[in-house]
Design an enzyme around this catalytic site. Structure first.
Site, PDB file in Angstrom:
ATOM      1  N   CYS A 279      85.619 -57.557  66.624  1.00  0.00           N
ATOM      2  CA  CYS A 279      86.238 -56.277  66.089  1.00  0.00           C
ATOM      3  C   CYS A 279      86.158 -56.674  64.357  1.00  0.00           C
ATOM      4  CB  CYS A 279      88.202 -56.283  66.123  1.00  0.00           C
ATOM      5  SG  CYS A 279      88.498 -57.473  65.210  1.00  0.00           S
TER       6      CYS A 279
ATOM      7  N   ARG B  12      96.248 -45.323  61.194  1.00  0.00           N
ATOM      8  CA  ARG B  12      96.611 -46.284  62.502  1.00  0.00           C
ATOM      9  C   ARG B  12      97.811 -47.075  62.267  1.00  0.00           C
ATOM     10  NH1 ARG B  12      92.956 -50.587  63.569  1.00  0.00           N
ATOM     11  NH2 ARG B  12      95.103 -51.419  64.948  1.00  0.00           N
TER      12      ARG B  12
ATOM     13  N   ASP C 208      99.185 -60.269  58.393  1.00  0.00           N
ATOM     14  CA  ASP C 208      98.476 -58.336  57.939  1.00  0.00           C
ATOM     15  C   ASP C 208      98.996 -58.577  56.713  1.00  0.00           C
ATOM     16  OD1 ASP C 208      97.602 -58.585  60.590  1.00  0.00           O
ATOM     17  OD2 ASP C 208      99.927 -57.715  60.933  1.00  0.00           O
TER      18      ASP C 208
ATOM     19  N   LYS D  25     105.373 -50.229  63.789  1.00  0.00           N
ATOM     20  CA  LYS D  25     103.942 -50.178  64.467  1.00  0.00           C
ATOM     21  C   LYS D  25     103.821 -51.899  65.658  1.00  0.00           C
ATOM     22  CE  LYS D  25      99.398 -51.955  63.296  1.00  0.00           C
ATOM     23  NZ  LYS D  25      99.076 -51.999  64.519  1.00  0.00           N
ATOM     24  N   ASN D  26     104.144 -52.635  65.694  1.00  0.00           N
ATOM     25  CA  ASN D  26     103.790 -54.022  66.086  1.00  0.00           C
ATOM     26  C   ASN D  26     104.489 -53.830  67.575  1.00  0.00           C
ATOM     27  OD1 ASN D  26     100.777 -53.756  65.625  1.00  0.00           O
ATOM     28  ND2 ASN D  26     101.978 -55.832  63.956  1.00  0.00           N
TER      29      ASN D  26
ATOM     30  N   ARG E 173      88.568 -61.913  68.102  1.00  0.00           N
ATOM     31  CA  ARG E 173      90.053 -62.455  68.904  1.00  0.00           C
ATOM     32  C   ARG E 173      89.339 -61.852  70.455  1.00  0.00           C
ATOM     33  NH1 ARG E 173      93.070 -57.480  65.256  1.00  0.00           N
ATOM     34  NH2 ARG E 173      94.437 -58.960  66.478  1.00  0.00           N
TER      35      ARG E 173
HETATM   36  C1  UD1 Z   1      99.029 -59.631  66.885  1.00  0.00           C
HETATM   37  C2  UD1 Z   1      99.088 -57.944  65.579  1.00  0.00           C
HETATM   38  C3  UD1 Z   1      98.763 -58.432  64.316  1.00  0.00           C
HETATM   39  C4  UD1 Z   1      98.757 -59.501  63.916  1.00  0.00           C
HETATM   40  C5  UD1 Z   1      98.555 -60.565  65.089  1.00  0.00           C
HETATM   41  C6  UD1 Z   1      98.435 -61.981  63.942  1.00  0.00           C
HETATM   42  C7  UD1 Z   1     100.218 -56.247  67.559  1.00  0.00           C
HETATM   43  C8  UD1 Z   1      99.575 -54.781  68.267  1.00  0.00           C
HETATM   44  N1  UD1 Z   1      98.666 -57.116  66.178  1.00  0.00           N
HETATM   45  O1  UD1 Z   1      97.880 -59.596  67.398  1.00  0.00           O
HETATM   46  O2  UD1 Z   1      98.439 -56.886  63.749  1.00  0.00           O
HETATM   47  O3  UD1 Z   1      97.695 -59.990  63.259  1.00  0.00           O
HETATM   48  O4  UD1 Z   1      99.083 -60.301  65.968  1.00  0.00           O
HETATM   49  O5  UD1 Z   1     100.016 -62.351  63.341  1.00  0.00           O
HETATM   50  O6  UD1 Z   1     100.896 -57.104  67.465  1.00  0.00           O
HETATM   51  N2  UD1 Z   1      94.355 -65.997  70.897  1.00  0.00           N
HETATM   52  C9  UD1 Z   1      92.903 -66.629  70.975  1.00  0.00           C
HETATM   53  N3  UD1 Z   1      92.972 -65.803  73.070  1.00  0.00           N
HETATM   54  C10 UD1 Z   1      93.852 -64.892  73.460  1.00  0.00           C
HETATM   55  C11 UD1 Z   1      95.005 -64.464  71.883  1.00  0.00           C
HETATM   56  C12 UD1 Z   1      94.363 -64.406  71.233  1.00  0.00           C
HETATM   57  O7  UD1 Z   1      92.460 -67.575  70.724  1.00  0.00           O
HETATM   58  O8  UD1 Z   1      94.159 -64.404  74.025  1.00  0.00           O
HETATM   59  C13 UD1 Z   1      93.465 -65.434  69.066  1.00  0.00           C
HETATM   60  C14 UD1 Z   1      93.260 -64.942  68.317  1.00  0.00           C
HETATM   61  O9  UD1 Z   1      92.141 -65.061  68.032  1.00  0.00           O
HETATM   62  C15 UD1 Z   1      93.800 -65.471  66.819  1.00  0.00           C
HETATM   63  C16 UD1 Z   1      95.614 -66.433  66.661  1.00  0.00           C
HETATM   64  O10 UD1 Z   1      95.152 -66.736  68.872  1.00  0.00           O
HETATM   65  O11 UD1 Z   1      93.356 -66.832  66.098  1.00  0.00           O
HETATM   66  C17 UD1 Z   1      96.590 -65.026  66.884  1.00  0.00           C
HETATM   67  O12 UD1 Z   1      96.189 -64.040  67.575  1.00  0.00           O
HETATM   68  P1  UD1 Z   1      97.271 -63.104  68.455  1.00  0.00           P
HETATM   69  O13 UD1 Z   1      98.558 -63.327  67.392  1.00  0.00           O
HETATM   70  O14 UD1 Z   1      96.560 -62.980  69.824  1.00  0.00           O
HETATM   71  O15 UD1 Z   1      97.478 -61.304  67.422  1.00  0.00           O
HETATM   72  P2  UD1 Z   1      97.269 -60.073  68.277  1.00  0.00           P
HETATM   73  O16 UD1 Z   1      97.804 -60.395  69.591  1.00  0.00           O
HETATM   74  O17 UD1 Z   1      96.013 -59.641  68.539  1.00  0.00           O
END
Ligand code: UD1
Length: 434
Positions: free
Chosen positions: A120, A401, A309, A24-25, A125
């Site tokens: 969420c 999902r 995850d 999915k990701n 996030r």
């Molecule tokens: C992706 C995955 C999700 C997985 C996560 C962590 C997808 C669609 N989803 O989510 O399944 O659980 O990686 O492996 O690929 N952060 C910030 N600022 C930002 C972006 C992120 O502070 O602008 C923080 C987040 O709050 C979190 C960390 O960085 O603490 C990692 O998040 P991130 O890797 O961005 O998660 P997603 O990409 O949303």
């Protein structure tokens, strides 16, 4: 609302074969990448999950044509013209990964209006790193009425260091940089296999990216990306979920169409727990659970560390270990909602800040529980396999999902599981297969 019910007269010992679906990701950013070119993309090994449908609805609204051949798991996408540059709140709220259209839309059309995802179930996030990265590439961004409104005549390459590793943040900026003028250097990039899979697709589309699979990516922008054919990697989290199912039920499962290199952190932890994990051929593994499950401490971390995850699924496994285990969650700040549901089944878990302390071994007994997020849902399905009696998991739209036909895959392994429409305690069965 739909619900799943698992009937466990005596604990299951799962045996048989499971074919793992595409990730999915990995497919979600690949779909967003179609916005970078007017030519067609063909994606293979596409998982038939709800998030894919949501992403297709979104990119159709933006003007792309989408044809999904469910039988062959092939998706053909083409965004000849961008008709709209707005990702509405109703879709972004349903799936945070909708934010992945921000970079490609802005880079291709010079503007993008994307709803802010908001809070969420698994904690705060933010998307500040996506926003500040695009600003460094020269975009004007403002936030108004809950939307990110971005404009740029043409993005301009620069050097950006992520303060923190972010998976979709890296993906958004790589895609944007592919159409920017000049060279972009991205430092401290996420190393997840899904990021690598996206970069490989972009290279097939004509992008110049050096350092794929490393923390620093160098992207030379170009205006002419074209079409490509691309295979989505296997879902390492679905693989891990079935590996835990085997360990938990002292089963013997053959998992097909997997990528062993992507699941090393999970494999290592299962071996410590006492399971045997054997590579049968390049894309097939066999996982055998042991009678005694050993406790251990696990800390989630960005790839190649132990994936957040998989944290919820390991928590169930640790309820069956002989002794105390500690799970430390370092990625998300409120990702223990499943612990409360496991307590309802009889587990002994204490939460102290970012740590869950699990005391095993406890016998679980079936009850009605609520799925609060995608991986929490998977954890409750796993718990249902060992909880005596009936376990009813409500609100399983989260599960749909990200897991393709999980109940059918479990039924093939001998599990009695049914899907219901749950309406004020009035359950109506929607599907029964033995
Ligand atoms: C992706 C995955 C999700 C997985 C996560 C962590 C997808 C669609 N989803 O989510 O399944 O659980 O990686 O492996 O690929 N952060 C910030 N600022 C930002 C972006 C992120 O502070 O602008 C923080 C987040 O709050 C979190 C960390 O960085 O603490 C990692 O998040 P991130 O890797 O961005 O998660 P997603 O990409 O949303």
């Amino acid at each position: 609302m739909e619900a799943l019910r698992i009937y466990t007269e005596k604990p299951y010992c799962l045996q048989g074969e499971v074919t793992v679906s595409g990730a999915k990701n990995a497919v979600l950013p690949a779909i967003a990448a179609c916005l970078l070119t007017e030519d067609a993309l063909e994606l293979n090994n596409v998982p038939l999950v709800k998030d894919v449908q949501t992403m297709l609805t979104l990119i159709s609204e933006l003007g792309a044509s989408c044809a999904l051949d469910e039988k062959h798991r092939t998706l053909t996408l083409q965004a000849k013209k961008i008709k709209s540059t707005e990702a509405p709140y109703k879709l972004v709220r349903a799936m945070r990964a909708s934010i992945l259209v921000l970079g490609p839309l802005l880079a291709r059309s010079g503007q993008a209006t994307v709803a802010l995802p908001g809070g969420c179930a698994i904690g705060t996030r933010p998307v500040d790193l996506h926003i500040s990265g695009l600003q460094k590439l020269g975009a004007n961004l403002k936030i108004e009425h809950g939307y990110i409104i971005a404009e740029a005549r043409r993005l301009k390459g620069t050097e950006i260091e992520f303060e923190k590793k972010t998976v979709t943040g890296t993906e958004n900026l790589v895609m944007a940089a592919c159409l920017a003028r000049g060279e972009t250097v991205l430092k401290n990039c996420a190393l997840e296999p899904e990021v690598v899979n996206l970069c490989e697709l972009l290279v097939k589309m004509g992008a110049k990216i050096d350092g794929i699979g490393e923390e620093t990516l160098r992207i030379t922008g170009s205006r002419d990306l074209g079409g490509a054919k691309h295979r989505v990697i296997p879902d390492r989290i679905e693989t891990g979920t079935f590996m835990v199912a085997s360990a938990l039920t002292r089963g013997d499962l053959i998992l097909k169409e997997v990528e062993p290199r992507h699941i090393e952190a999970i494999t290592d932890k299962l071996i410590i727990a006492g399971s045997q994990v054997e590579q049968v051929s390049p894309n097939i593994i066999r996982v055998r659970g042991s009678e005694e499950i050993k406790p251990q401490d696990i800390t989630t971390a960005p790839y190649p560390g132990f994936p957040t995850d998989m944290q919820a699924q390991f928590m169930v496994l640790m309820t069956q270990a002989n002794g105390r285990s500690i799970i430390t969650e370092t990625i998300f700040d409120r990702r223990f909602a499943h612990a409360n549901e496991l307590l309802r089944l009889g587990a002994s878990i204490e939460i102290e800040g970012d740590k869950a302390i699990i005391k095993g071994k406890t016998s679980l007994s079936g009850a009605e529980v609520m799925a609060t997020d995608l991986r929490a849902s998977a954890c409750l399905v796993l718990a249902g396999l060992i909880a005596t009696g009936q376990t009813t998991i409500n609100d399983i739209e989260h599960l749909d999902r990200g897991y393709e036909r999980i109940e059918e895959k479990l039924r093939q392994l001998g599990v009695r599981i049914e899907r219901f429409i749950s309406n004020n305690n009035n359950h109506r069965k929607v599907e029964v297969k033995s």
